[in-house]
Each structure stands twice: as structure tokens, then as C-alpha cells.
Design a protein around this motif. Sequence first.
Motif, mmCIF file in Angstrom:
data_model
loop_
_atom_site.group_PDB
_atom_site.id
_atom_site.type_symbol
_atom_site.label_atom_id
_atom_site.label_comp_id
_atom_site.label_asym_id
_atom_site.label_seq_id
_atom_site.Cartn_x
_atom_site.Cartn_y
_atom_site.Cartn_z
ATOM 1 N N ASP A 92 0.825 -1.205 0.000
ATOM 2 C CA ASP A 92 0.000 0.000 0.000
ATOM 3 C C ASP A 92 0.860 1.256 0.000
ATOM 4 N N LEU A 93 2.004 1.164 0.668
ATOM 5 C CA LEU A 93 2.890 2.329 0.722
ATOM 6 C C LEU A 93 4.333 1.859 0.608
ATOM 7 N N ILE A 94 5.086 2.492 -0.269
ATOM 8 C CA ILE A 94 6.510 2.190 -0.422
ATOM 9 C C ILE A 94 7.285 3.374 0.158
ATOM 10 N N HIS A 95 8.023 3.110 1.241
ATOM 11 C CA HIS A 95 8.686 4.191 1.991
ATOM 12 C C HIS A 95 10.010 4.631 1.376
ATOM 13 N N SER A 96 10.546 3.843 0.463
ATOM 14 C CA SER A 96 11.966 3.932 0.152
ATOM 15 C C SER A 96 12.290 4.330 -1.292
ATOM 16 N N VAL A 97 11.487 5.197 -1.867
ATOM 17 C CA VAL A 97 11.772 5.615 -3.244
ATOM 18 C C VAL A 97 12.869 6.681 -3.224
ATOM 19 N N ASP A 98 13.945 6.406 -3.941
ATOM 20 C CA ASP A 98 15.082 7.340 -3.882
ATOM 21 C C ASP A 98 15.677 7.659 -5.243
ATOM 22 N N SER A 99 14.935 7.317 -6.304
ATOM 23 C CA SER A 99 15.418 7.716 -7.631
ATOM 24 C C SER A 99 14.238 7.881 -8.578
ATOM 25 N N LEU A 100 14.442 8.700 -9.587
ATOM 26 C CA LEU A 100 13.388 8.911 -10.583
ATOM 27 C C LEU A 100 13.161 7.638 -11.396
ATOM 28 N N LYS A 101 14.254 6.915 -11.604
ATOM 29 C CA LYS A 101 14.147 5.649 -12.340
ATOM 30 C C LYS A 101 13.172 4.701 -11.649
ATOM 31 N N LEU A 102 13.319 4.575 -10.341
ATOM 32 C CA LEU A 102 12.429 3.699 -9.571
ATOM 33 C C LEU A 102 10.999 4.251 -9.587
ATOM 34 N N SER A 126 22.005 12.401 6.635
ATOM 35 C CA SER A 126 23.364 12.494 7.180
ATOM 36 C C SER A 126 24.417 12.576 6.086
ATOM 37 N N GLY A 127 24.025 12.252 4.856
ATOM 38 C CA GLY A 127 24.969 12.343 3.759
ATOM 39 C C GLY A 127 26.012 11.244 3.752
ATOM 40 N N GLU A 128 25.776 10.192 4.512
ATOM 41 C CA GLU A 128 26.717 9.063 4.500
ATOM 42 C C GLU A 128 26.522 8.273 3.220
ATOM 43 N N SER A 129 27.604 7.985 2.536
ATOM 44 C CA SER A 129 27.462 7.337 1.228
ATOM 45 C C SER A 129 26.925 5.917 1.371
ATOM 46 N N SER A 130 27.066 5.319 2.559
ATOM 47 C CA SER A 130 26.619 3.931 2.718
ATOM 48 C C SER A 130 25.101 3.813 2.856
ATOM 49 N N LYS A 131 24.438 4.890 3.205
ATOM 50 C CA LYS A 131 23.000 4.835 3.415
ATOM 51 C C LYS A 131 22.262 5.114 2.112
ATOM 52 N N SER A 132 21.130 4.429 1.931
ATOM 53 C CA SER A 132 20.370 4.767 0.736
ATOM 54 C C SER A 132 19.494 5.975 1.012
ATOM 55 N N GLY A 133 18.963 6.512 -0.063
ATOM 56 C CA GLY A 133 18.173 7.722 0.060
ATOM 57 C C GLY A 133 18.753 8.800 -0.825
ATOM 58 N N VAL A 134 17.878 9.716 -1.243
ATOM 59 C CA VAL A 134 18.318 10.801 -2.112
ATOM 60 C C VAL A 134 18.991 11.876 -1.252
ATOM 61 N N GLU A 135 20.000 12.503 -1.783
ATOM 62 C CA GLU A 135 20.675 13.584 -1.054
ATOM 63 C C GLU A 135 19.747 14.797 -0.981
ATOM 64 N N GLU A 136 19.923 15.561 0.087
ATOM 65 C CA GLU A 136 19.070 16.736 0.272
ATOM 66 C C GLU A 136 19.079 17.673 -0.937
ATOM 67 N N GLN A 137 20.251 17.835 -1.539
ATOM 68 C CA GLN A 137 20.395 18.797 -2.642
ATOM 69 C C GLN A 137 19.557 18.419 -3.872
ATOM 70 N N THR A 138 19.305 17.118 -4.039
ATOM 71 C CA THR A 138 18.564 16.707 -5.227
ATOM 72 C C THR A 138 17.123 16.311 -4.913
ATOM 73 N N LEU A 139 16.760 16.431 -3.631
ATOM 74 C CA LEU A 139 15.421 16.016 -3.205
ATOM 75 C C LEU A 139 14.311 16.757 -3.953
ATOM 76 N N LEU A 140 14.416 18.074 -3.989
ATOM 77 C CA LEU A 140 13.337 18.863 -4.562
ATOM 78 C C LEU A 140 13.126 18.538 -6.044
ATOM 79 N N GLU A 141 14.239 18.352 -6.722
ATOM 80 C CA GLU A 141 14.154 18.015 -8.137
ATOM 81 C C GLU A 141 13.460 16.660 -8.335
ATOM 82 N N LEU A 142 13.826 15.689 -7.493
ATOM 83 C CA LEU A 142 13.186 14.368 -7.591
ATOM 84 C C LEU A 142 11.693 14.470 -7.294
ATOM 85 N N VAL A 143 11.348 15.228 -6.262
ATOM 86 C CA VAL A 143 9.934 15.384 -5.914
ATOM 87 C C VAL A 143 9.169 16.034 -7.069
ATOM 88 N N ARG A 144 9.763 17.072 -7.670
ATOM 89 C CA ARG A 144 9.096 17.749 -8.802
ATOM 90 C C ARG A 144 8.854 16.795 -9.956
#
Length: 227
Positions: A92-102, A126-144
Motif C-alpha cells: 500500500d505504501l513504499i517508503h523507500s523511493v530514492d530515484s526517478l528511475k524507480l 546524514s549524507g553518508e554514502s553507505s545509506k540509501s536515500g536521495v541527497e538533500e540537494q537533489t530532493l526537490l528536483e526528484l519530488v518535482r
Amino acid sequence: MKKRLESVRERIRNAAISSNRDPDSVRLVAVSKTKPVESILEAIEAGATIFGENYIQEAREKFTALAEHDISWHFIGHLQSNKAKYAVRQFDLIHSVDSLKLARELDRHALKNGKIQQILIQVNISGESSKSGVEEQTLLELVREAGKLENVSIRGLMTMPPFFDNPEKARPIFAALRKLRDRIEQEAIANVFMEELSMGMTGDFEAAILEGATLVRVGTAIFGSRY
Ligand SMILES: *Cc1c(COP(=O)(O)O)cnc(C)c1O
């Protein structure tokens, strides 16, 4: 199980009340990854209604075994685009979308299934490269961009801080996610809703609620240790 679930519920309630929030504004996702169907059944009997899973194959088996139960499944793990098809079928809900491709893959399969797929965007605060998730700087663009997809609906943001021994250390990260949510809300982007903040796990869900969590993802405190 019943006791553990009740204790988690009580702690959620108390954290909500102490931050002047309605306890009903926080929903509990019981994270059942690696746990057997019997444990999930026990949790259902004890009143859990939302279950979080991390692995598609494992979730598919549980989904089949528990098909007759009226429960909601959330996907919280890392999702590969080639598994989007299965994710759309059962979650019902996918919490982990972190790319436009997905997001595009989810959109494509949602259309095929005649479904609007609800998603959250996972942010790597936190900007740790080991963690998944979109970086803050590109978040808005992905959301748009993802907001333009007609068969997915963005409902909010998710984050997973690095492990801290003290939950207070995670609070700035939770606060940062809330601020990002507020900022995106101000943009008033069509088809983008920012009502959900998925943050907080066994070690830090109270801190997350104090910072505005609406979905807490709790595994160990309900089902016991995974090891
Ligand atoms: C496993 C997991 C959880 C639950 O963790 P606990 O510490 O057992 O409560 C929450 N969120 C995600 C993304 C997870 O992978």
C-alpha cells in the motif's frame, strides 16, 4: 507479543502527548522482516494492522500465507527497479523511493495494475554514502519530477539515521527531515502531499515522534531481536 505491542503503543502515546500531538496522528508500522508468519499472526491478534517488510521475495510468501487478513503492507527496504512490479502488486505504501528511475518503474506498473501507488521519498540526511536515500540537494528536483507521474502519489518523506547509541543524537536528523517536509510543502507542487514523515525505529521512535513522525517503523521492540 501482546505485552510488547502494548508497551510500544503506550510509549507512542506518551511521546505524542508530551509533544502536544494527537496520539492518533502517529501510526505504528510493525517491522516483521525475517520473522515467521506465526509471529505476524500473533501481532495481528494483538491488534497490529500495518506490517513493514524489506525483501520482496520474503514478503511475497508472507503475503500469500496471510492473504485473508485485513492488514496493510508497507515496503521499507531498498527497492531495485526490477522488483517494482512485485512491490506495486502487494504494498500500500513504499517508503523507500530514492530515484526517478524507480519512481517511473512504479508508475508504469501502477498503471498496468489500475492502481495509484502511494510512495514516500527516502532522504539521506546524514549524507553518508553507505545509506540509501536521495541527497538533500537533489530532493526537490526528484519530488518535482516524480510528482508529474500520474500513477504514483507522493505522500511524504522517510529517513533512516545512522545508528547512534543515544537517540538524542538522531533528533537533529529527524528535525531536518521535518524542515525539508515543510519546505517542500511551501512549494505547493501539484500531486505532491507532505502529510507523512516516516522516521523512528526501536531505538529512537520516541525522539522521532517529538520531531513530528507520523509513521514509526518498529521491529525489535515488538518481535524481539532478529539474531
Ligand atoms: C529493520 C528496519 C526497521 C526496524 O528496526 P528495529 O530497530 O528492529 O525497530 C525500521 N526501518 C527500516 C528501514 C528497517 O530496515
